[in-house]
Design a protein around this motif. Structure first.
Motif, PDB file in Angstrom:
ATOM      1  N   LEU A 114       0.841  -1.179   0.000  1.00  0.00           N
ATOM      2  CA  LEU A 114       0.000   0.000   0.000  1.00  0.00           C
ATOM      3  C   LEU A 114       0.884   1.240   0.000  1.00  0.00           C
ATOM      4  O   LEU A 114       2.042   1.190   0.437  1.00  0.00           O
ATOM      5  CB  LEU A 114      -0.901   0.034   1.239  1.00  0.00           C
ATOM      6  CG  LEU A 114      -1.917  -1.101   1.397  1.00  0.00           C
ATOM      7  CD1 LEU A 114      -2.690  -0.929   2.703  1.00  0.00           C
ATOM      8  CD2 LEU A 114      -2.884  -1.129   0.227  1.00  0.00           C
ATOM      9  N   PHE A 115       0.359   2.352  -0.489  1.00  0.00           N
ATOM     10  CA  PHE A 115       1.104   3.600  -0.355  1.00  0.00           C
ATOM     11  C   PHE A 115       1.337   3.855   1.131  1.00  0.00           C
ATOM     12  O   PHE A 115       0.391   3.831   1.928  1.00  0.00           O
ATOM     13  CB  PHE A 115       0.317   4.772  -0.939  1.00  0.00           C
ATOM     14  CG  PHE A 115       0.198   4.755  -2.439  1.00  0.00           C
ATOM     15  CD1 PHE A 115       1.144   4.130  -3.225  1.00  0.00           C
ATOM     16  CD2 PHE A 115      -0.866   5.380  -3.070  1.00  0.00           C
ATOM     17  CE1 PHE A 115       1.040   4.113  -4.618  1.00  0.00           C
ATOM     18  CE2 PHE A 115      -0.986   5.382  -4.447  1.00  0.00           C
ATOM     19  CZ  PHE A 115      -0.028   4.739  -5.228  1.00  0.00           C
ATOM     20  N   PRO A 116       2.581   4.094   1.547  1.00  0.00           N
ATOM     21  CA  PRO A 116       2.856   4.278   2.984  1.00  0.00           C
ATOM     22  C   PRO A 116       2.250   5.566   3.517  1.00  0.00           C
ATOM     23  O   PRO A 116       2.126   6.554   2.799  1.00  0.00           O
ATOM     24  CB  PRO A 116       4.389   4.320   3.036  1.00  0.00           C
ATOM     25  CG  PRO A 116       4.806   4.735   1.671  1.00  0.00           C
ATOM     26  CD  PRO A 116       3.790   4.183   0.722  1.00  0.00           C
ATOM     27  N   GLN A 117       1.854   5.529   4.762  1.00  0.00           N
ATOM     28  CA  GLN A 117       1.328   6.714   5.410  1.00  0.00           C
ATOM     29  C   GLN A 117       2.487   7.677   5.704  1.00  0.00           C
ATOM     30  O   GLN A 117       3.594   7.258   6.035  1.00  0.00           O
ATOM     31  CB  GLN A 117       0.619   6.347   6.709  1.00  0.00           C
ATOM     32  CG  GLN A 117      -0.625   5.496   6.512  1.00  0.00           C
ATOM     33  CD  GLN A 117      -1.678   6.200   5.691  1.00  0.00           C
ATOM     34  OE1 GLN A 117      -1.959   7.388   5.901  1.00  0.00           O
ATOM     35  NE2 GLN A 117      -2.266   5.487   4.735  1.00  0.00           N
ATOM     36  N   THR A 118       2.235   8.943   5.587  1.00  0.00           N
ATOM     37  CA  THR A 118       3.265   9.957   5.803  1.00  0.00           C
ATOM     38  C   THR A 118       2.923  10.749   7.053  1.00  0.00           C
ATOM     39  O   THR A 118       1.806  11.286   7.168  1.00  0.00           O
ATOM     40  CB  THR A 118       3.357  10.896   4.595  1.00  0.00           C
ATOM     41  OG1 THR A 118       3.772  10.123   3.462  1.00  0.00           O
ATOM     42  CG2 THR A 118       4.361  12.007   4.835  1.00  0.00           C
TER      43      THR A 118
END
Length: 1019
Positions: A874-878
């Protein structure tokens, strides 16, 4: 044993010799096996094989379980040839959607599909027959259908491999096909639903007809091309007026009804006058039954006063014309003099047919031709009158029926010939079997000349409908067909209906609840639905799903449809096990009718369904049947969504037919989001053509450059408009890819030295690192929003700019010295590596939907695995704390000052006063207080990549270097003072201050000691 110093030299080695030592092995230079040259044509097939080996699709489905579903329902291409660049554009866009939606946290599924019925397939088999001298009509229909099925199956397999080679991930092992038995059964069920709810009916209307293909066509099967037509101006003698007008009070003042008139039924000024019509289809004149005029146009009687002796328009003749067009008509008729008489109201007038009383017609044309008002008549061209042939045009038909003027004639047969009952013209052809003009126009024109009814003729080049399969012009002809009504109230299961609950109303209401990308698509399809006629769903062909109903004669040319659930169930069950071929087998009628009905009374319909009905029904045998595609459509705006994505022509094709099919049977659209893209043109904006030699084949691009290059081209383009492609555009795309790949390669090489244990906390990072993380935070939001909005061009632009301009050209450049040369313990070096780790993990995942092969190769180069994939992430959380607008604003100011410094150094380099920027120690004058405060907080020499820098709070001398767009900053170039460090190449007066390392700076001496200690500890 000889003792060694920390840099590896002998303790007894003279310092002079040490100065010549090579320190490259002591630098933390990038190390990676990731190749600079991509070799995509060779590498991509290896990755495809890997994805199949690790069952990437299955892993994605398992990981997506329980997440909100985003289903991209595939619009089925025809299985009848190799894919072209338009296919590549379409499938790549779909794959980018699916991959990005999955990375955003959806269970994003894609099941490819194929449209296998209809003329595209049947036409190919007929071509093969003709090449072998075979006659299709002599082959049993089931045998012919089996050949069509085999042909479609072979191309389905070929196209499947071509689509997979584009990097498109989906359930390729279990695609859907409209010719599968379960699909054919469901398509039959769907048309039976329309028979049950009362919308399916048999009627006789003018339809677009392909003489070449011998079938009716839908609007979506037609394209418009330039066509040279013969035009004629025809005289219709005025003979009287309709007597029914007298009782309605509609006669002009002084005009008597026929029963009260003496000799003529006209004003004196009308006597002997002819209404003139203009048409581009002379062959339709035998089918004329009325004339239309406009109430908004002014008409008058005109007398010819001067004309050549051999002219078709004779001196003394009177013609009724629109005032605005009279001059043009007389010019076409070579009339040199004319006079306008009284104004005319054409209402209620009656004319004679041009062939009335002609020899050999036996009174066939001796009927009145009424003049009626038509709201589509204009005075933009022609004569202001339109001849009405109700059997050869939708507008003509609708007006004729609305005025209740009589039965619609049948004049032209399916082969383009006039029927035998049409005198003078029987057997003559409008068009031949190859789509070429027949002799009908000339025969009609000769008959008009013989009857003295031709005023003028000419030629006109205009847009005319052609079959998109055979490329031949079509005709409009009245023929019995099966229709789905747009404006009839839909019957419920109990037979009741609600007033106004029509297919048109449902479709228009459904359109408003769909997200259209771009938004203009909503207006486009709305206009089409608002104005479309009833849906012609029958085709006179052999390959497809039949209109699986039984009918019997109901009198007056009408038929009654059998409504029996048991019969319908037997049909669907047979199709599910044997395919639709069951309909055409011997004894099929009685088999389906069963014991309760007789095949002597009830007859099966052998017409097949419009192929758009097939594709419009795909939701019924995919989305509603497959467990992995089912979505919760209980309420609008829910977490689950279905997207349809095709070219903009599908507003009148698949989007259109799917909308009507689903609204007619389920009272709602089958989709939540509809995305449309343009078409692919060459670099000059021309349509691709083999004859022109400007075709770009996706197979060739993949062979020479790789599929990721095609994908990058797609995502760099504005797909909402037409796209362009060609050698120069692809060359630019390759160069863009090279820059992106080099950035990834440098990241991989630098991260070779990253150790998780040396990670630096955000709060302990230098300002430059925190500024980069702020930009990552901004990008994270932008990338997510852009992918969610399907704006891939914005994603590409943002990532490309960040990677090449902000990372490679700035951050990497500034930090290379610290990364390569700082001691192991350096916080700056460790913080930079920490940032590179965060940047890498995001960049590769953000790029993965666009460049799946390159992203996978990059990911595995850092995280080798037998089963893992970048496409399972998944797109990583920032972290929100990375956002720091104040810091970002300070760095914008610093970079302004840096730009002036770099400009000054470039002048020095061009003048050969310096080589490397490390030879410089500029004096930077900053009079702007805000800029001065910002740059005072950083090491300007480090930021500008010089050996030293001196900051002064003033305007600087007049001769200093300045940039017009950066006021308050001036730079005076100066050379750095000191010796050149043998390790970092910086020039510093501190070189030699460490007696153990007389050829390096103290910073480098510390790095050498720490490195030596680390190596000894590792031994």
């Amino acid at each position: 044993m000889t003792s060694r110093n920390s840099d590896g030299r002998s303790a007894n080695e003279p310092a002079e010799e040490a100065k010549a030592r090579d320190y490259s092995s002591t630098l933390f230079l990038p190390q990676t096996d990731f190749p600079m040259r991509a070799g995509l044509p060779q590498r991509e097939p290896e990755l495809l094989a890997r994805w199949q080996r690790i069952d990437l699709y299955g892993q994605q489905r398992a990981l997506g379980a329980g997440r909100p579903r985003f289903v991209l329902h595939d619009g089925p291409p025809y299985a009848n040839g190799n894919i072209h660049i338009g296919h590549a554009l379409n499938k790549i866009l779909k794959d980018v959607v699916v991959r990005s939606q999955g990375a955003l946290g959806h269970d994003s599924n894609y099941v490819p599909g194929w449209d296998c019925h209809g003329l595209p397939i049947e036409w190919k088999i007929e071509e093969q027959y003709r090449a072998k001298g075979k006659n299709k009509d002599e082959v049993p229909v089931v045998e012919f259908r089996q050949e069509c099925r085999a042909f479609a199956a072979s191309w389905l397999d070929i196209q499947r491999e071509e689509f997979k080679r584009l990097g498109v991930e989906g359930d390729w092992s279990h695609p859907y096909a409209t010719m599968s038995f379960d699909a054919e059964a469901q398509i039959a069920r769907e048309i039976i639903k329309f028979a049950t709810n009362g919308l399916l009916y048999r009627g006789s209307k003018p339809v677009m007809w392909s003489v070449v293909e011998r079938t009716a066509l839908a609007e979506a099967e037609v394209e418009y091309h330039d066509h040279q037509s013969t035009t004629i101006f025809v005289k219709f003698p005025v003979t009287g007026y309709r007597e029914s007008a007298a009782t309605a009070g509609g006669l002009p003042k002084g005009l008597k009804p026929a029963s009260e008139a003496d000799d003529i039924h006209l004003f004196p000024s009308y006597e002997g006058a002819s209404i003139v019509i203009w048409t581009t289809t002379p062959w339709t004149i035998p089918g004329n039954r009325a004339i239309a005029f406009s109430k908004d146009v002014t008409y008058a009687v005109y007398e010819v006063t001067e004309a050549p002796a051999d002219n078709w328009a004779k001196v003394g003749e009177h013609f009724i014309l629109a005032d605005k067009l009279a001059a043009d008509v007389f010019k076409a008729a070579r009339v040199t003099g004319y006079e306008r008489h009284t104004q005319v109201d054409p209402t209620h007038l009656v004319c004679a047919h041009p062939f009335a009383g002609a020899a050999g017609t036996d009174g066939y044309f001796d009927f009145p031709v009424p003049v009626v008002a038509g709201d589509y008549v204009t005075d933009d061209a022609g004569t202001g009158f339109v001849h009405i042939a109700p059997g050869h045009g939708a507008d003509d038909f609708n007006l004729y029926i609305a005025e209740k003027l009589g039965d619609v004639p049948h004049t032209v047969g399916p082969d383009g010939r006039y029927y035998d009952h049409v005198p003078l013209f029987a057997g003559h052809r409008v068009m031949d079997d190859k789509g070429r003009d027949g002799d009908a126009n000339e025969v009609v024109i000769k008959a008009l000349l013989a009857a003295d009814r031709l005023l003028a003729r000419g030629r006109l080049k205009h847009q005319y409908p052609h079959s998109w399969r055979s490329k031949a012009p079509i005709i409009f002809r009245n023929t019995p067909q099966w229709f789905i009504a747009m404006d009839k109230d839909i019957a419920a299961s109990d037979g009741s209906s609600t007033s106004g609950d029509t297919l048109r109303a449902r479709a228009l209401g459904g359109i408003a609840r769909v997200d259209w990308v771009p938004a203009s698509g909503q207006n486009r399809i709305t206009g089409m639905i608002e104005n479309r006629p009833d849906w012609v769903v029958s085709r006179q062909r052999a390959w497809g799903v039949p209109i699986a109903v039984f009918v019997r004669d109901a009198g007056d040319g009408n038929v009654e449809i059998l409504r029996d659930e048991a019969v319908n169930r037997r049909i669907a069950d047979a199709f599910a096990t044997e395919g639709a071929d069951a309909w055409y087998k011997d004894g099929a009628a009685q088999r389906f009718l069963g014991p309760d009905h007789s095949s002597n009374e009830w007859h099966k319909v052998d017409d097949i369904l419009d192929v758009w009905f097939d594709s419009g029904s795909t939701h019924a045998f995919t989305l509603e049947v497959r467990e992995d595609l089912k979505v919760n459509r209980a309420f609008q705006g829910g977490p689950d969504r279905v997207m349809y994505l095709e070219g903009s022509d599908q507003h009148r094709g698949w989007f259109h037919s799917s909308l009507l099919e689903s609204c007619g049977t389920r009272a709602r659209p089958p989709y939540d989001v509809v995305l449309t893209h343009g078409f692919v043109l060459d670099e000059q904006g021309r349509k691709m053509s083999k004859s022109v030699g400007n075709v770009v084949a996706p197979q060739e691009v993949i062979k020479s450059s790789g599929a990721d290059i095609l994908r990058l081209w797609v995502c760099a383009s504005d797909y909402s408009d037409d796209l362009r492609i060609g050698p120069e555009i692809l060359k630019t795309t390759v160069e863009t890819y090279r820059k992106l790949r080099n950035t990834l390669r440098w990241l991989l090489g630098s991260l070779h030295h990253y150790r998780e244990a040396e990670r630096v906390a955000y709060a302990d990072m230098p300002a430059l690192e925190r500024m980069v993380l702020h930009r990552v935070h901004e990008l994270d939001r932008q990338v997510r929003e852009s992918y969610a909005a399907f704006d891939f061009k914005r994603v590409h632009a943002a990532l490309s700019s960040f990677m090449t301009t902000e990372l490679s050209a700035f951050y990497f450049d500034v930090r290379k010295d610290a990364l390569y040369c700082d001691p192991i313990s350096s916080v700056t070096r460790r913080a930079c590596l920490t940032v590179l780790d965060e940047v890498f993990n995001r960049l590769v995942l953000w790029l993965a939907p666009i460049l799946p092969f390159t992203a996978e190769e990059t990911w595995l180069a850092r995280f080798p695995s037998e089963t893992d994939s970048v496409h399972l992430q998944l797109f990583p959380q920032t972290p929100a704390k990375w956002r720091d607008e104040t810091l970002a604003d300070e760095w914008r100011k610093i970079r302004l000052v840096r730009r002036v410094v770099l400009g000054a150094l470039e002048v020095e380099r061009a003048a050969k006063r310096i080589g490397s920027s490390l030879e410089a120690a500029p004096v930077i004058h900053v009079s702007d207080a805000n800029l001065f405060a910002a740059v005072s907080a950083v090491d300007l020499a480090e930021v500008c990549i010089t050996s030293d820098a001196h900051l002064m709070p003033d305007a600087g001398p007049k001769e200093a270097f300045r940039l017009p767009d950066v006021p308050g900053v001036a730079v005076v170039p100066a050379k750095a003072v000191g010796e050149k460090c043998a390790r970092s190449w910086k020039i510093s007066p501190l070189v030699g201050s460490d007696p153990e390392f007389p050829d390096v700076t103290p910073r480098d001496a510390m790095a050498l000691r720490e490195l030596a200690n680390a190596r000894r500890a590792a031994e």
